[in-house]
Design an enzyme around this catalytic site. Sequence first.
Site, PDB file in Angstrom:
ATOM      1  N   ASN A  10       0.875  -1.176   0.000  1.00 56.64           N
ATOM      2  CA  ASN A  10       0.000   0.000   0.000  1.00 56.64           C
ATOM      3  C   ASN A  10       0.908   1.220   0.000  1.00 56.64           C
ATOM      4  O   ASN A  10       1.496   1.553   1.023  1.00 56.64           O
ATOM      5  CB  ASN A  10      -0.880  -0.055   1.265  1.00 56.64           C
ATOM      6  CG  ASN A  10      -1.691   1.213   1.454  1.00 56.64           C
ATOM      7  OD1 ASN A  10      -1.791   2.045   0.546  1.00 56.64           O
ATOM      8  ND2 ASN A  10      -2.278   1.357   2.634  1.00 56.64           N
ATOM      9  N   LYS A  12       0.195   4.285  -0.343  1.00 55.69           N
ATOM     10  CA  LYS A  12      -0.422   5.503   0.226  1.00 55.69           C
ATOM     11  C   LYS A  12      -0.137   6.697  -0.693  1.00 55.69           C
ATOM     12  O   LYS A  12      -0.094   6.529  -1.901  1.00 55.69           O
ATOM     13  CB  LYS A  12       0.056   5.718   1.659  1.00 55.69           C
ATOM     14  CG  LYS A  12      -0.153   4.458   2.514  1.00 55.69           C
ATOM     15  CD  LYS A  12      -0.016   4.675   3.980  1.00 55.69           C
ATOM     16  CE  LYS A  12      -0.241   3.346   4.703  1.00 55.69           C
ATOM     17  NZ  LYS A  12      -0.210   3.487   6.160  1.00 55.69           N
ATOM     18  N   HIS A  96      -9.648   1.322   4.588  1.00 59.66           N
ATOM     19  CA  HIS A  96      -8.394   1.445   5.345  1.00 59.66           C
ATOM     20  C   HIS A  96      -8.634   2.364   6.548  1.00 59.66           C
ATOM     21  O   HIS A  96      -9.419   3.306   6.464  1.00 59.66           O
ATOM     22  CB  HIS A  96      -7.297   2.004   4.429  1.00 59.66           C
ATOM     23  CG  HIS A  96      -5.937   1.973   5.054  1.00 59.66           C
ATOM     24  ND1 HIS A  96      -5.522   2.929   5.963  1.00 59.66           N
ATOM     25  CD2 HIS A  96      -4.920   1.088   4.935  1.00 59.66           C
ATOM     26  CE1 HIS A  96      -4.291   2.625   6.358  1.00 59.66           C
ATOM     27  NE2 HIS A  96      -3.909   1.513   5.757  1.00 59.66           N
ATOM     28  N   GLU A  98      -7.044   4.729   7.693  1.00 58.28           N
ATOM     29  CA  GLU A  98      -6.836   6.157   7.423  1.00 58.28           C
ATOM     30  C   GLU A  98      -8.064   6.764   6.760  1.00 58.28           C
ATOM     31  O   GLU A  98      -8.394   7.922   6.982  1.00 58.28           O
ATOM     32  CB  GLU A  98      -5.570   6.345   6.569  1.00 58.28           C
ATOM     33  CG  GLU A  98      -4.316   6.115   7.406  1.00 58.28           C
ATOM     34  CD  GLU A  98      -3.107   5.603   6.645  1.00 58.28           C
ATOM     35  OE1 GLU A  98      -3.070   5.687   5.413  1.00 58.28           O
ATOM     36  OE2 GLU A  98      -2.180   5.093   7.315  1.00 58.28           O
ATOM     37  N   GLU A 168      -5.595  -4.939  10.372  1.00 59.03           N
ATOM     38  CA  GLU A 168      -4.551  -3.954  10.638  1.00 59.03           C
ATOM     39  C   GLU A 168      -4.858  -3.244  11.951  1.00 59.03           C
ATOM     40  O   GLU A 168      -5.671  -2.315  11.977  1.00 59.03           O
ATOM     41  CB  GLU A 168      -4.496  -2.920   9.512  1.00 59.03           C
ATOM     42  CG  GLU A 168      -4.184  -3.504   8.153  1.00 59.03           C
ATOM     43  CD  GLU A 168      -3.609  -2.457   7.213  1.00 59.03           C
ATOM     44  OE1 GLU A 168      -2.480  -2.646   6.750  1.00 59.03           O
ATOM     45  OE2 GLU A 168      -4.267  -1.441   6.960  1.00 59.03           O
ATOM     46  N   GLY A 174       2.429   2.159  10.737  1.00 57.90           N
ATOM     47  CA  GLY A 174       3.400   3.241  10.606  1.00 57.90           C
ATOM     48  C   GLY A 174       4.110   3.588  11.903  1.00 57.90           C
ATOM     49  O   GLY A 174       4.804   4.593  11.991  1.00 57.90           O
ATOM     50  N   SER A 213       3.253  -2.281  10.240  1.00 58.38           N
ATOM     51  CA  SER A 213       4.705  -2.393  10.440  1.00 58.38           C
ATOM     52  C   SER A 213       5.268  -3.763  10.074  1.00 58.38           C
ATOM     53  O   SER A 213       6.157  -4.275  10.752  1.00 58.38           O
ATOM     54  CB  SER A 213       5.081  -2.014  11.878  1.00 58.38           C
ATOM     55  OG  SER A 213       4.721  -0.664  12.130  1.00 58.38           O
TER      56      SER A 213
END
Length: 257
Positions: A10, A12, A96, A98, A168, A174, A213
């Site tokens: 991904n 991003k 996702h 985010e 996730e 991250g 991660s």
Amino acid sequence: MSRKPLMAGNWKMHKTIAESVDLVKKLAALTGAPADREILVCPPFTALAAAAQAAKGTAVQVGAQNMNDNLQGAFTGEVAPGMVKDAGATHVVIGHSERRQFYGETDALVNKKVRLALEQGLTPILCVGETLAEREAGKTFTVVERHVTEGLKALSAADVARVVIAYEPVWAIGTGKTATPDQAQEVHGFIRRKLEALFGNAAEKVRVLYGGSVKPDNVDALMAQPDIDGGLVGGASLKADDFARIVLFQAVAAPAK
Ligand code: PGA
């Protein structure tokens, strides 16, 4: 039970068109065409067509990071499912964290997108996972159960077999804090049992990826877990060497501490 592992990158909001093409080419060269695993990269919309073009004839598949929940119309700034397909995408990441966190995506919207992706012949990668506050409040399973149940609402067992789920934990994205293989397996096993309860045998066909991660040095132990069927990789997918190493994982259990 034979689920082919899927390693998905991904990207991003990173990579220009030229950088995307370069990364696809390097990745294809480093990974070859392994028959026992699938490779996917999800570039930004602007680089989707060029990346798909560069991936032609290689084992690298290309997906979008999001799509709109309508087929077309007056939705300024949005991208339709048919458009990402037209650009060469075969997969699409949906819900996702985010997008849930910064763009207010709800379970209902996520479900609409999952159904539309399937209708359009795209493979949806449905993202689920708890925040740190939810984990600390003991709500991990409640949240994951809701994301899975609501995200897959109104799907048939045959539809579900075509879905990929990505677990996730938001606190691991991250941050460099990976869930331990045992922590991840606990939730992946829970997701598998939930899928069995909802969709019967189709549950065995659903790939459940781990994300948060994932790095070259932790992928092997994660992939040794029975219900971890691949990874959704952010930061480490931006470098060809690192992502190639992740794609070429060898599932081995971490030594007991
Ligand atoms: P990360 O991101 O690998 O950088 O933690 C994963 C993701 O958000 O999909």
